[in-house]
Motif scaffolding. Structure first.
Motif, PDB file in Angstrom:
ATOM      1  N   PRO A  72      -3.451   1.976   2.804  1.00  0.00           N
ATOM      2  CA  PRO A  72      -2.131   2.525   3.204  1.00  0.00           C
ATOM      3  C   PRO A  72      -1.771   2.280   4.669  1.00  0.00           C
ATOM      4  O   PRO A  72      -0.661   1.795   4.947  1.00  0.00           O
ATOM      5  CB  PRO A  72      -2.254   4.014   2.869  1.00  0.00           C
ATOM      6  N   PRO A  73      -2.661   2.561   5.655  1.00  0.00           N
ATOM      7  CA  PRO A  73      -2.263   2.294   7.046  1.00  0.00           C
ATOM      8  C   PRO A  73      -1.965   0.830   7.315  1.00  0.00           C
ATOM      9  O   PRO A  73      -1.109   0.506   8.142  1.00  0.00           O
ATOM     10  CB  PRO A  73      -3.480   2.772   7.854  1.00  0.00           C
ATOM     11  N   SER A  74      -2.661  -0.068   6.598  1.00  0.00           N
ATOM     12  CA  SER A  74      -2.443  -1.501   6.847  1.00  0.00           C
ATOM     13  C   SER A  74      -1.059  -1.952   6.416  1.00  0.00           C
ATOM     14  O   SER A  74      -0.579  -3.007   6.859  1.00  0.00           O
ATOM     15  CB  SER A  74      -3.509  -2.325   6.111  1.00  0.00           C
ATOM     16  N   LEU A  75      -0.393  -1.187   5.546  1.00  0.00           N
ATOM     17  CA  LEU A  75       0.918  -1.592   5.028  1.00  0.00           C
ATOM     18  C   LEU A  75       2.082  -1.053   5.845  1.00  0.00           C
ATOM     19  O   LEU A  75       3.231  -1.445   5.611  1.00  0.00           O
ATOM     20  CB  LEU A  75       1.067  -1.103   3.578  1.00  0.00           C
ATOM     21  N   LEU A  76       1.826  -0.181   6.800  1.00  0.00           N
ATOM     22  CA  LEU A  76       2.921   0.504   7.496  1.00  0.00           C
ATOM     23  C   LEU A  76       3.872  -0.441   8.206  1.00  0.00           C
ATOM     24  O   LEU A  76       5.074  -0.167   8.307  1.00  0.00           O
ATOM     25  CB  LEU A  76       2.355   1.517   8.496  1.00  0.00           C
ATOM     26  N   ASP A  77       3.366  -1.560   8.732  1.00  0.00           N
ATOM     27  CA  ASP A  77       4.215  -2.494   9.473  1.00  0.00           C
ATOM     28  C   ASP A  77       4.724  -3.652   8.626  1.00  0.00           C
ATOM     29  O   ASP A  77       5.312  -4.602   9.170  1.00  0.00           O
ATOM     30  CB  ASP A  77       3.448  -3.040  10.689  1.00  0.00           C
ATOM     31  N   ALA A  78       4.517  -3.594   7.311  1.00  0.00           N
ATOM     32  CA  ALA A  78       4.976  -4.685   6.447  1.00  0.00           C
ATOM     33  C   ALA A  78       6.501  -4.791   6.494  1.00  0.00           C
ATOM     34  O   ALA A  78       7.204  -3.781   6.392  1.00  0.00           O
ATOM     35  CB  ALA A  78       4.516  -4.444   5.014  1.00  0.00           C
ATOM     36  N   PRO A  79       7.049  -5.994   6.673  1.00  0.00           N
ATOM     37  CA  PRO A  79       8.508  -6.143   6.752  1.00  0.00           C
ATOM     38  C   PRO A  79       9.237  -5.586   5.538  1.00  0.00           C
ATOM     39  O   PRO A  79      10.313  -5.003   5.664  1.00  0.00           O
ATOM     40  CB  PRO A  79       8.690  -7.658   6.879  1.00  0.00           C
ATOM     41  N   TRP A  80       8.672  -5.762   4.345  1.00  0.00           N
ATOM     42  CA  TRP A  80       9.353  -5.280   3.145  1.00  0.00           C
ATOM     43  C   TRP A  80       9.425  -3.756   3.085  1.00  0.00           C
ATOM     44  O   TRP A  80      10.280  -3.188   2.401  1.00  0.00           O
ATOM     45  CB  TRP A  80       8.676  -5.823   1.884  1.00  0.00           C
ATOM     46  N   LEU A  81       8.526  -3.069   3.810  1.00  0.00           N
ATOM     47  CA  LEU A  81       8.548  -1.605   3.782  1.00  0.00           C
ATOM     48  C   LEU A  81       9.711  -1.055   4.597  1.00  0.00           C
ATOM     49  O   LEU A  81      10.282  -0.008   4.253  1.00  0.00           O
ATOM     50  CB  LEU A  81       7.217  -1.052   4.295  1.00  0.00           C
ATOM     51  N   ALA A  82      10.058  -1.750   5.667  1.00  0.00           N
ATOM     52  CA  ALA A  82      11.244  -1.423   6.471  1.00  0.00           C
ATOM     53  C   ALA A  82      11.300   0.050   6.870  1.00  0.00           C
ATOM     54  O   ALA A  82      12.349   0.686   6.806  1.00  0.00           O
ATOM     55  CB  ALA A  82      12.511  -1.802   5.695  1.00  0.00           C
ATOM     56  N   GLY A  83      10.152   0.577   7.271  1.00  0.00           N
ATOM     57  CA  GLY A  83      10.125   1.949   7.774  1.00  0.00           C
ATOM     58  C   GLY A  83      10.103   3.027   6.720  1.00  0.00           C
ATOM     59  O   GLY A  83      10.119   4.224   7.052  1.00  0.00           O
ATOM     60  N   ALA A  84      10.068   2.665   5.447  1.00  0.00           N
ATOM     61  CA  ALA A  84      10.035   3.668   4.381  1.00  0.00           C
ATOM     62  C   ALA A  84       8.649   4.296   4.270  1.00  0.00           C
ATOM     63  O   ALA A  84       7.691   3.874   4.919  1.00  0.00           O
ATOM     64  CB  ALA A  84      10.443   3.028   3.050  1.00  0.00           C
ATOM     65  N   ARG A  85       8.559   5.318   3.427  1.00  0.00           N
ATOM     66  CA  ARG A  85       7.290   6.022   3.245  1.00  0.00           C
ATOM     67  C   ARG A  85       6.447   5.363   2.154  1.00  0.00           C
ATOM     68  O   ARG A  85       6.959   4.661   1.271  1.00  0.00           O
ATOM     69  CB  ARG A  85       7.543   7.480   2.854  1.00  0.00           C
ATOM     70  N   LEU A  86       5.134   5.640   2.224  1.00  0.00           N
ATOM     71  CA  LEU A  86       4.195   5.268   1.175  1.00  0.00           C
ATOM     72  C   LEU A  86       3.705   6.540   0.493  1.00  0.00           C
ATOM     73  O   LEU A  86       3.401   7.536   1.166  1.00  0.00           O
ATOM     74  CB  LEU A  86       2.988   4.527   1.749  1.00  0.00           C
TER      75      LEU A  86
END
Length: 382
Positions: free
Chosen positions: A40-54
């Motif tokens: 989960p922490p590794s995905l926080l800066d993924a462009p597709w996430l665009a600041g959304a929550r996990l």
């Protein structure tokens, strides 16, 4: 964070690439790989996430609290900052929270209240091999949301013992086919195994206590012993009291205990002391109990069974599956070489089922029918 990267770290680039181009992925990683707290922490800066929550689904409250606490500590923050948890009667999230660790009933409620999961970029299903009814329902509703309302919603299924190809087909689509399957190496140490079947007239508590005394006398490190339920754990704690010598503490660990007692059971033993943790299946997956070098497996588990004749659900004590026995054995090799004592005869291994039955085959399905009706799903077969 540790200077020694977790084994799952090597699989993260492939996982990131899969999620950048596809709507889902399957991560198969053995116990000890670090998938629960590293992904989960590794995905926080993924462009597709665009600041959304996990959202990270954990089947058990203890594992949910432990995972959130560990990730928050890795970030140098308290729980409720970047990482929080949400479970029935206990929520620690804030406007800053990006990773919410949720338990199964909570995920189903979130999906029913907001089928589009607005503000959520991905849902991660941890320990999916447990095949609980809430977990299966949550994944079904999330797939429905992705198909109908949110084609940008990413879904990740993580486990050590699932059939990755079958789940990948479930997560895939007609255009691109099955979802990518990423496999990670683990970091486990060798575990030797011995068998200690009960003597004539011994029940599971007596057999397990005998094996615990043997483990304390013959092996180094702390001991994790599996018993089917809280009643057996209390009896075992009473039977072991005063029989293990000085410097050994006994800690029960089951779901209905308060959080402070659960935390004491999974915390490292004080310097110069050893501990014995008497646990239900709650300790099979998702958390590492520091210091454990020996596992004693009583070979039983308590599971809910629905009776159509009476219309009631009862708890039934059953033999563990081979997959569960292997998960339990692996607990002894998380931090150093270990040993497992199985309280049955070696030839009895042939009679163990390969996997536990999915809960949907055994449970009362009336709550599922109500949840599907609320979600507007008329035909459960869809």
């Amino acid at each position: 964070m540790s200077s020694h990267p977790l084994p799952v770290t090597e699989a993260l680039p492939a996982l990131h690439a899969a999620l950048a181009s596809r709507g889902g992925a399957v991560l198969v990683a053995p116990p000890g790989a670090g998938k629960t707290t590293a992904v989960p922490p590794s995905l926080l800066d993924a462009p597709w996430l665009a600041g959304a929550r996990l959202l990270l689904l954990e089947p058990r409250r203890l594992a949910a609290r432990a995972a959130a606490s560990r990730m928050a500590a890795m970030l140098g923050e308290p729980v409720g900052g970047t990482v929080g948890w949400r479970m029935r009667g206990d929520t620690r999230v804030s406007a800053r929270t990006r990773i919410e660790v949720v338990t199964e009933g909570v995920l189903t409620r979130l999906l029913l209240d907001d089928p589009a999961l607005e503000g959520v970029g991905a849902v991660l299903f941890d320990e999916f091999h447990e095949r609980s009814l809430h977990g299966d329902t949550g994944l079904a509703l999330a797939l429905e949301a992705r198909t109908v309302l949110r084609d940008d919603l990413r879904l990740v299924v993580m486990s050590a013992t699932i059939d990755g190809a079958r789940v990948a087909t479930l997560l895939g689509d007609a255009t691109h086919g099955p979802a990518p399957v990423i496999e990670s190496a683990g970091r486990t140490f060798p575990v030797t195994t011995s068998w200690r079947p009960p003597r004539t007239g011994q029940d599971v508590v007596q057999a397990t206590c005998g094996a615990v005394r043997e483990a304390i006398a013959d092996h180094a490190g702390d001991v994790l012993a599996f018993l089917p339920g809280a009643g057996e754990i209390r009896r075992a704690a009473d039977a072991l009291d005063g029989t293990l010598g000085t410097g050994v503490d006994v800690h029960p660990l089951f779901g209905l205990m308060d959080a402070a007692a659960q935390d004491a059971a999974i915390a490292p033993a004080p310097p110069g002391r050893r501990k014995v943790v008497l646990a239900t299946s709650i300790a099979e997956t998702s958390l590492t109990i520091e210091g454990v070098r020996v596992v004693v497996d009583g070979g039983l588990a308590r599971v809910p069974r629905f009776s159509a004749r009476t219309g009631m659900t009862r708890l039934e004590t059953v033999r563990v599956s081979r997959a569960s026995a292997d998960q339990r054995r692996g607990r002894a090799g998380r931090v150093a070489p270990g040993h497992c004592i199985r309280c049955w005869a070696e030839h009895d291994e042939l009679a163990l089922r390969a996997h536990a039955s999915p809960e949907v085959l055994e449970a009362d399905l009336a709550p599922l029918a109500r949840a599907l009706a609320r979600a507007g799903i008329a035909d459960p077969r869809t």
